[in-house]
Structures are given as C-alpha cells and as structure tokens.
Design a protein around this motif. Structure first.
Motif, PDB file in Angstrom:
ATOM      1  N   GLN A 261      13.160 -14.107 -57.300  1.00 52.47           N
ATOM      2  CA  GLN A 261      13.112 -15.311 -56.478  1.00 52.47           C
ATOM      3  C   GLN A 261      12.143 -16.295 -57.101  1.00 52.47           C
ATOM      4  OE1 GLN A 261      12.036 -14.733 -52.358  1.00 52.47           O
ATOM      5  NE2 GLN A 261      11.792 -16.918 -51.972  1.00 52.47           N
ATOM      6  N   LEU A 262      12.604 -17.508 -57.319  1.00 50.77           N
ATOM      7  CA  LEU A 262      11.752 -18.555 -57.872  1.00 50.77           C
ATOM      8  C   LEU A 262      12.063 -19.854 -57.162  1.00 50.77           C
ATOM      9  CD1 LEU A 262       9.669 -19.503 -59.988  1.00 50.77           C
ATOM     10  CD2 LEU A 262      11.594 -20.011 -61.499  1.00 50.77           C
ATOM     11  N   ASP A 263      11.086 -20.384 -56.449  1.00 54.67           N
ATOM     12  CA  ASP A 263      11.245 -21.644 -55.730  1.00 54.67           C
ATOM     13  C   ASP A 263      10.240 -22.646 -56.271  1.00 54.67           C
ATOM     14  OD1 ASP A 263      13.190 -20.566 -53.925  1.00 54.67           O
ATOM     15  OD2 ASP A 263      11.551 -19.592 -52.844  1.00 54.67           O
ATOM     16  N   ILE A 264      10.726 -23.821 -56.659  1.00 53.93           N
ATOM     17  CA  ILE A 264       9.869 -24.885 -57.166  1.00 53.93           C
ATOM     18  C   ILE A 264      10.172 -26.152 -56.378  1.00 53.93           C
ATOM     19  CG2 ILE A 264       9.252 -26.311 -59.150  1.00 53.93           C
ATOM     20  CD1 ILE A 264      10.160 -23.968 -60.935  1.00 53.93           C
ATOM     21  N   ALA A 265       9.147 -26.821 -55.889  1.00 55.44           N
ATOM     22  CA  ALA A 265       9.356 -28.033 -55.101  1.00 55.44           C
ATOM     23  C   ALA A 265       8.301 -29.070 -55.439  1.00 55.44           C
ATOM     24  CB  ALA A 265       9.309 -27.707 -53.615  1.00 55.44           C
ATOM     25  N   ASN A 266       8.712 -30.328 -55.433  1.00 51.76           N
ATOM     26  CA  ASN A 266       7.812 -31.460 -55.646  1.00 51.76           C
ATOM     27  C   ASN A 266       7.977 -32.453 -54.504  1.00 51.76           C
ATOM     28  OD1 ASN A 266       6.948 -30.686 -58.399  1.00 51.76           O
ATOM     29  ND2 ASN A 266       9.075 -31.128 -58.941  1.00 51.76           N
ATOM     30  N   ALA A 267       6.908 -33.153 -54.176  1.00 49.88           N
ATOM     31  CA  ALA A 267       6.994 -34.162 -53.119  1.00 49.88           C
ATOM     32  C   ALA A 267       5.896 -35.201 -53.307  1.00 49.88           C
ATOM     33  CB  ALA A 267       6.872 -33.523 -51.734  1.00 49.88           C
ATOM     34  N   LEU A 268       6.192 -36.420 -52.868  1.00 53.86           N
ATOM     35  CA  LEU A 268       5.217 -37.511 -52.860  1.00 53.86           C
ATOM     36  C   LEU A 268       4.923 -37.894 -51.419  1.00 53.86           C
ATOM     37  CD1 LEU A 268       6.803 -39.936 -55.502  1.00 53.86           C
ATOM     38  CD2 LEU A 268       5.171 -38.099 -55.909  1.00 53.86           C
TER      39      LEU A 268
ATOM     40  N   ASP B 215      12.112 -39.326 -58.585  1.00 54.67           N
ATOM     41  CA  ASP B 215      13.212 -38.712 -57.863  1.00 54.67           C
ATOM     42  C   ASP B 215      14.234 -38.140 -58.836  1.00 54.67           C
ATOM     43  OD1 ASP B 215      14.560 -38.017 -55.473  1.00 54.67           O
ATOM     44  OD2 ASP B 215      15.915 -39.709 -55.741  1.00 54.67           O
ATOM     45  N   THR B 216      14.488 -38.856 -59.945  1.00 58.52           N
ATOM     46  CA  THR B 216      15.458 -38.402 -60.939  1.00 58.52           C
ATOM     47  C   THR B 216      14.963 -37.195 -61.711  1.00 58.52           C
ATOM     48  OG1 THR B 216      16.384 -40.624 -61.209  1.00 58.52           O
ATOM     49  CG2 THR B 216      16.710 -39.069 -63.029  1.00 58.52           C
ATOM     50  N   HIS B 217      13.716 -37.246 -62.170  1.00 54.03           N
ATOM     51  CA  HIS B 217      13.209 -36.205 -63.064  1.00 54.03           C
ATOM     52  C   HIS B 217      12.539 -35.040 -62.348  1.00 54.03           C
ATOM     53  CE1 HIS B 217      13.958 -38.072 -67.010  1.00 54.03           C
ATOM     54  NE2 HIS B 217      13.836 -39.209 -66.350  1.00 54.03           N
ATOM     55  N   TYR B 218      12.045 -35.256 -61.121  1.00 57.78           N
ATOM     56  CA  TYR B 218      11.313 -34.194 -60.430  1.00 57.78           C
ATOM     57  C   TYR B 218      11.855 -33.895 -59.032  1.00 57.78           C
ATOM     58  CZ  TYR B 218       7.959 -34.807 -64.207  1.00 57.78           C
ATOM     59  OH  TYR B 218       7.374 -34.879 -65.449  1.00 57.78           O
TER      60      TYR B 218
ATOM     61  N   ALA C 186      11.475 -35.538 -56.492  1.00 58.51           N
ATOM     62  CA  ALA C 186      10.285 -35.726 -55.650  1.00 58.51           C
ATOM     63  C   ALA C 186      10.466 -36.976 -54.794  1.00 58.51           C
ATOM     64  CB  ALA C 186       9.028 -35.849 -56.515  1.00 58.51           C
ATOM     65  N   GLY C 187      11.056 -36.806 -53.644  1.00 58.72           N
ATOM     66  CA  GLY C 187      11.253 -37.932 -52.748  1.00 58.72           C
ATOM     67  C   GLY C 187       9.955 -38.368 -52.093  1.00 58.72           C
ATOM     68  N   LEU C 188       9.889 -39.643 -51.720  1.00 58.04           N
ATOM     69  CA  LEU C 188       8.686 -40.189 -51.088  1.00 58.04           C
ATOM     70  C   LEU C 188       8.737 -39.990 -49.589  1.00 58.04           C
ATOM     71  CD1 LEU C 188       6.061 -41.905 -51.318  1.00 58.04           C
ATOM     72  CD2 LEU C 188       7.511 -43.913 -50.910  1.00 58.04           C
ATOM     73  N   ARG C 189       7.648 -39.449 -49.057  1.00 60.75           N
ATOM     74  CA  ARG C 189       7.451 -39.329 -47.617  1.00 60.75           C
ATOM     75  C   ARG C 189       6.320 -40.277 -47.226  1.00 60.75           C
ATOM     76  NH1 ARG C 189       9.179 -34.672 -49.818  1.00 60.75           N
ATOM     77  NH2 ARG C 189      10.250 -33.103 -48.551  1.00 60.75           N
TER      78      ARG C 189
ATOM     79  N   ASN D  83       3.011 -30.267 -56.009  1.00 62.45           N
ATOM     80  CA  ASN D  83       3.944 -29.305 -56.595  1.00 62.45           C
ATOM     81  C   ASN D  83       3.652 -27.949 -55.992  1.00 62.45           C
ATOM     82  OD1 ASN D  83       4.069 -26.942 -58.797  1.00 62.45           O
ATOM     83  ND2 ASN D  83       5.804 -28.312 -59.107  1.00 62.45           N
ATOM     84  N   ALA D  84       4.695 -27.194 -55.688  1.00 68.22           N
ATOM     85  CA  ALA D  84       4.548 -25.835 -55.175  1.00 68.22           C
ATOM     86  C   ALA D  84       5.511 -24.920 -55.915  1.00 68.22           C
ATOM     87  CB  ALA D  84       4.818 -25.789 -53.672  1.00 68.22           C
ATOM     88  N   ILE D  85       5.057 -23.717 -56.228  1.00 69.53           N
ATOM     89  CA  ILE D  85       5.896 -22.745 -56.924  1.00 69.53           C
ATOM     90  C   ILE D  85       5.691 -21.375 -56.285  1.00 69.53           C
ATOM     91  CG2 ILE D  85       4.110 -22.471 -58.715  1.00 69.53           C
ATOM     92  CD1 ILE D  85       6.376 -21.764 -60.677  1.00 69.53           C
TER      93      ILE D  85
END
Length: 446
Positions: free
Chosen positions: A154-161, A178-181, A183-186, A232-234
C-alpha cells in the motif's frame, strides 16, 4: 487501524509464501516477479505522467541521485545535533519544497535548487511525476497461485495547498501545481481563525497517513500573517518477501551508541538474499512482496558508526547498492517503532538556502504581482514500525509561508513644503488637491 494493517500484511504474507514456493530456481535463488500491472488509484500522480511508458528513465535517475544527495546532507546535519533515533522521508520533504520551488525566482530559486539538489532545474517537476508513475506501476504484482494482478503493498501519496482567502495567487502557478502534483488549492481563513485552520490541515494529514501523523503542525505554527501552506503526505505498508516467524523472536542485548545496553526483542531468520561486505560496513537487503521495493540495512564496523555516518554520501551509498549480491546466512534484527518530529528551517538554511526564509525572498511566481510570501518554517513528521510481518511507514511535510513585510522607508518627516490630494482610489479621480508651503501659517485659530 491495527486490524487493517494486520489484514493487509497477512494477505501479502500469504502471497510471499506462494511466491517463494513458485519462484525459486533450482538453486533456490529468488527470482523477480512480474511487477508490471496497471496504475492503481491509491498513488496520487499527474495525468500527464500516469502512464509508465512515458517515464524518462534518465530524468528519473538524476532525480533519484539528487534526492539521495540532499537526503544524506540533511541526515548528517540533523544527526550532528546530538539527536537520538532519526527517521525522515526525503521524498516528502523534497516534494513539498519542489512545489514551493516552482514559485521561486532569482537568488531564492538558485539557493533552493543547489541545496535541494534539483539538478534538473525546471524539469524536477516532471521528474516527480515520473517517480509517482513508476511507484504506481510497482504497487501491484502477479500472484503465482492464480496469475492475477494483486496488491504488492500500500502506497498513498497526497499533496495539497492551503491558501489565504483574500490572497492573489497567480493562476498559472496554481494550474502548474495542479498539473504536476495534483495539488488543488483549498482556501483557508488564516487571518480570522489560524488555529482552526491548523487543526483542519492536521486532520487532512492524519487521514492521508492512516492516523499515524496526527499533529504535523504544532500550536502556534499558523498565524494571522500566514498566506500559504504546502503539504505532502506519504503512507507505506508492505510485507517482507521472506517474513520472520514470531516464534523465533527472542529478547537480546542491543548496545547503544553511548555504550549502554538494553534488552529488546530480536527477530531471527536464516535466509538467502542480497548482501555485501564493503569497506567499513556490512549491508543486507530485505525485499518486500513484489521484490521491487526493499529495505537496506547498513551495519558499520564496531566503533566506527559516527565516522561512517558522517562520510556517507550518495555516491558511496549507490556504490554499496551495486555491491549487493546473492548470499545466505543468519539475520537478527531488532523490532522497533518510533517517530521523528523536526522543524527544518535552521537545517535548510545551514545547508545553503537561508534566503527563502527571509522577508526579502523572491517567490514572485506564486502571485499576480510582487515578490510573494516567504517561508516561515518547514515542519516534518515521520513514523516507522518494523516487525515480523513487514513495515509500516508514514511521513508528512508542511511548508508554511507568511506574507512578506512591506518595505520600510525609515522615517518620513513632512517638515518642508509638500503637496497633497484626496482621490477616489478605484478611478483615481482627484477630489481635492493642495499644497502646504508654510505649516506655521496654516494653524487653525479659534
């Protein structure tokens, strides 16, 4: 959560047992199973890099080499501060800072690129896309019992702004991340409720790391002047390809760096795997199910740990990897679990990038106008546990950025003739215009 972990490790452990039975040649040497498979949705990747066939292998190799060099520089710096056990995720730190680097300009960008070993320059972002696609492809393997594609780990990777509600971020910068990571803006109410937004970000991190990282941002880390937090979270969980039998685990003595002894549970196994005896150390590789991902243990010669650790660089580490070859023997590994929480501002500044942490940093690529914010601090938290079944690891990084202070003019004294006007700001219409050439004669008398 613990039950889920055990269930996954048990399933992949059964797969490993079948793989060992079906994938040994006549000499008993494990052979690499087919890890092709298809992308799985648990890894956050870019749409443009989701197909493993589009991966640029040379770019990926350069990214990996640079990240390893940065990782060992950072490890040496942190270890030199008389810390105890230490665990970090170079991937998480580099990915979070790469999103920040995308908005850096001038000397700020140069310092970040040199310190973080972004030798690819602007292509570092595509490199991270390559890496996520490669990891996604290896998250599945073929079950030798059924020839079906199944989860290897199991491997989960997430990015957010997280951006302040009224802050004018450049749309081009947000679209790029958003394209490369992915990482949508909140939007966040940092000005009105900084601590509430801190808790909101921590909740996102906890969910992304299966609850292992529950308070990445400590109290006071978010303030009213905060304008952007990049996260970033992994999360990783996998079974050993050759698992340890809990019945063979027994207490034994571990001698710490300061010479003190403690009694800890040691896992035991006689196994055939990759091993190397190199100058100053021994190395052994323990693959996980699927065999494409592994843990490598490095055991420096007795009394030489500090010297070996401080001189270990990427070239030497990759050289050790190259020396690993098939061998058999007895292995004893202590069970352990611990967490490292660290703020990286001082470490990163000492390693060569002080400017991004100053109010005169240039992150102009993030905003419509001006020099943009500056980095207040970089928070990193990493967790690891190793037992007979396998490994569970989680990490998260947050780059907290504050609004740059306005430039100071020192002192302005209107002590000589001056002009003044009253204007309508939206239209620049002059409503009043005047001058004062004699303030003494302009004193109201009653």
């Amino acid at each position: 959560m613990q039950t889920n972990r055990r269930d996954l490790l048990a399933r992949s452990g059964a797969l490993a047992t079948a793989a060992l039975a079906g994938c040994l040649d006549d000499g008993g040497t494990p052979t690499t199973s087919d890890a092709g498979g298809s992308d799985t949705p648990t890894v956050t990747g870019t749409e443009t890099q989701s197909d493993p066939s589009t991966i640029d292998e040379e770019r990926l190799a350069e990214l990996a080499a640079g990240n390893a060099a940065f990782a060992l520089d950072l490890h040496a710096h942190l270890a030199g501060q008389e810390r105890g056990n230490l665990f970090i995720s170079p991937y998480s730190i580099s990915a979070a800072l790469a999103m920040t680097y995308a908005g850096a300009r001038g000397e700020t960008r140069e310092q970040m690129g040199a310190t973080l070993k972004y030798t690819l320059g602007g292509e570092v972002h595509s490199g991270f896309g390559d890496l996520r696609a490669a990891l996604a492809a290896r998250e599945t393997t073929v079950d030798p019992r059924s020839d079906e594609t199944v989860d290897a780990f199991q491997l989960d990777i997430a990015n957010a702004l997280w951006g302040r509600e009224d802050y004018a971020f450049a749309e081009g910068y947000l679209d790029f991340l958003d394209t490369h990571y992915d990482a949508g803006l909140r939007r966040a109410d940092f000005a009105g409720d900084p601590d509430g937004e801190r808790e909101r970000i921590n909740e996102w991190v906890a969910e992304a790391t299966e609850g292992r990282i529950d308070e990445l941002l400590p109290g006071g880390s978010i303030a009213t002047q905060t304008v952007l937090v990049l996260t970033n979270a992994i999360y990783f969980m996998a079974s050993w390809y050759q698992q340890f039998d809990p019945a063979d685990t027994e207490d034994d003595t571990f001698t710490a760096l300061d010479g003190t002894d403690s009694t800890v549970p040691f896992m035991h196994q006689h196994l055939r795997t990759n091993y190397a005896a190199v100058d100053g150390a021994e190395a052994i590789e323990l693959p996980y199910v699927g065999q494409d991902v592994s843990m490598v243990f490095l055991l420096p010669d007795e009394g030489e740990f500090a010297a070996f650790e401080q001189t270990l660089d990427a070239d030497r580490l990759f050289g050790i990897f190259a020396e690993l070859s098939d061998a058999a023997g007895d292995l004893a590994v202590p069970k352990f679990a611990f967490e490292t929480e660290v703020q990286l501002r001082d470490a990163l500044a000492a390693l060569g990038m002080p400017l991004p942490f100053r109010s005169d940093a240039d992150f102009g690529g993030m905003v419509e106008n001006g020099d943009g914010p500056f980095i207040d601090d970089v928070y990193h938290d990493a967790f690891l546990t190793i037992d007979e079944d396998g490994t569970e690891a989680a990490a998260a990084t947050a780059v907290v950025m504050d609004e740059s202070a306005p430039p100071e003019w020192g002192e302005l004294r209107l002590d000589r003739p001056f002009l003044f006007c009253i204007r309508d700001r939206p239209t620049d219409a002059l409503l009043f215009l005047g001058r004062v050439i004699d303030a003494g004669g302009a004193q109201e008398t009653q």
